[in-house]
Write a protein that holds these residues in place. Structure first.
Motif, short mmCIF file in Angstrom:
data_model
loop_
_atom_site.label_atom_id
_atom_site.label_comp_id
_atom_site.label_asym_id
_atom_site.label_seq_id
_atom_site.Cartn_x
_atom_site.Cartn_y
_atom_site.Cartn_z
N GLU A 137 53.79 -38.81 -25.02
CA GLU A 137 52.83 -37.59 -24.81
C GLU A 137 51.84 -38.36 -23.50
O GLU A 137 51.74 -37.65 -22.34
CB GLU A 137 51.93 -37.00 -25.68
CG GLU A 137 51.29 -35.86 -24.94
CD GLU A 137 50.42 -34.98 -26.03
OE1 GLU A 137 49.41 -34.47 -25.68
OE2 GLU A 137 50.92 -35.21 -27.29
N SER A 140 53.72 -39.39 -20.37
CA SER A 140 53.95 -38.07 -19.69
C SER A 140 53.08 -37.65 -18.69
O SER A 140 53.21 -37.36 -17.71
CB SER A 140 54.50 -36.98 -20.65
OG SER A 140 54.87 -35.75 -19.87
N ASP A 145 55.12 -35.41 -15.36
CA ASP A 145 56.56 -34.97 -15.15
C ASP A 145 56.67 -33.67 -15.78
O ASP A 145 57.65 -33.05 -15.78
CB ASP A 145 57.35 -36.02 -15.99
CG ASP A 145 56.79 -36.15 -17.48
OD1 ASP A 145 55.98 -35.42 -17.84
OD2 ASP A 145 57.26 -37.09 -18.21
N GLN A 147 56.31 -32.34 -18.68
CA GLN A 147 56.72 -31.97 -19.95
C GLN A 147 55.81 -31.42 -20.93
O GLN A 147 55.97 -30.73 -21.98
CB GLN A 147 57.37 -33.30 -20.49
CG GLN A 147 58.55 -33.91 -19.90
CD GLN A 147 59.33 -35.09 -20.42
OE1 GLN A 147 59.00 -35.18 -21.53
NE2 GLN A 147 59.86 -35.63 -19.80
#
Length: 332
Positions: A137, A140, A145, A147
């Motif tokens: 996480e 990310s 990105d 997500q």
């Protein structure tokens, strides 16, 4: 050639204060920079009277402002204590302040007792996959990105150098799987060092950050102009370890002549075991100890730590350790 870096626990010595410890940290980071150290790391600990680096990102900003070229960072942030978004924001901020100089080492231990850990993060998740999921996480947020559905500001697009820390096989396995550099805490937990390094190198998968394994290991150095003085200086950390392992943590105490010889056999055995990755003595003796450690582990970097009560003696030890590493470089 093996790089060398410095881990600073920002010790609060007996009779000292937190402001003094933080001022010493900034001065020590400048000193390490002048001596040629590659990185300067501080570590997250909580509820310990002798360590002043609990607000780790704040301390990194403090030492970053005091230096200009040395990499500065966390060795490490104990990720189970924090929401990954908060760490992304903190280290995104640090990366914006000191671009190209920030390291973010991630560990899964709480860096404290269970009661303190609960006070830091009210709901503690102990599932085996919690730490790897939090690392993903965090990555990310830096990658921006999309997500998570949340954009970290600061944080999105930031590029701190991520590391996985460990004192067991778990960290080695995770670092290998994610293709991240790996740092092993052999300066206080040496048992699984060789096996962890072997697993990391065997199972490493190249990533966008790293195309081949890059390993670091911790090593204690107590250097002085004589072996006797170095043995004397080392007794402060020896006392601290015995106090910690016997359930009585304390501020870093003044050195005591002949301390180890005064211990009962069971305490001396604990001390010899936990501090086996150490060198105590003159430059020549330290150089031989470092050379043997590097020959054994083949690490890319050695993270030197040197908890010494007197700040001038500690500065001298840090400088002598750099001399020892440089002598190995010249010899090679």
């Amino acid at each position: 050639m093996t790089a060398f870096s410095l881990l600073d626990l920002v010790p609060v010595v007996e009779g000292g204060t937190v402001p003094q410890a933080l001022a010493n940290a900034a001065a020590m980071a400048r000193h390490a920079e002048e001596c040629g150290y590659h990185r300067y790391w501080v570590a997250e600990h909580h509820g310990m009277a002798g360590i002043a680096s609990s607000a780790t990102a704040v301390v990194i900003a403090h030492v970053g402002a005091a230096t200009s070229t040395i990499r500065v960072g966390a060795g490490g942030i104990m990720l189970p204590n924090h929401a990954p978004l908060v760490i992304a924001e903190q280290f995104g901020t640090l990366d914006a302040l000191f671009p190209g100089r920030i390291d973010l080492g991630l560990g899964r231990a709480p860096g404290s007792g269970q009661r303190v850990a609960q006070a830091i993060r009210r709901t503690l998740e102990t599932a085996p996959n919690a730490f790897p999921r939090d690392v993903l996480e965090l990555q990310s947020y830096f990658a921006d990105d999309g997500q998570t559905g949340i954009r970290a500001t600061p944080g999105a697009g930031a590029d701190p150098e991520l590391w996985i820390l460990g004192s067991s096989l778990f960290g080695a396995q995770l670092a290998a799987m994610l293709g991240l550099p790996f740092a092993f805490a052999s300066h206080f937990a040496p048992d699984a060092l060789d096996q962890a390094l072997a697993i990391y190198r065997r199972d490493f998968r190249p990533s966008a950050q790293l195309d081949r394994p890059h390993a670091m290991a911790g090593f204690n150095v107590f250097a002085a102009d004589s072996d006797e003085e170095a043995e004397f200086l080392a007794s402060s950390q020896q006392q601290s370890f015995v106090s910690l392992r016997t359930g009585n943590p304390r501020q870093l105490p003044p050195p005591i002549a002949g301390y180890r010889d005064s211990l009962p056999p069971q305490h001396a055995a604990i001390l010899d075991h936990v501090l086996q990755c150490s060198a105590i003595g003159t430059v020549g003796r330290v150089a031989r100890g470092l050379a043997a450690f590097i020959d054994r582990t083949h690490v890319d970097e050695v993270m030197i730590t040197s908890s010494i009560y007197d700040v001038a003696a500690r500065r001298r030890s840090v400088a002598l350790a750099a001399e020892a590493m440089e002598s190995l470089r010249v010899g090679a």
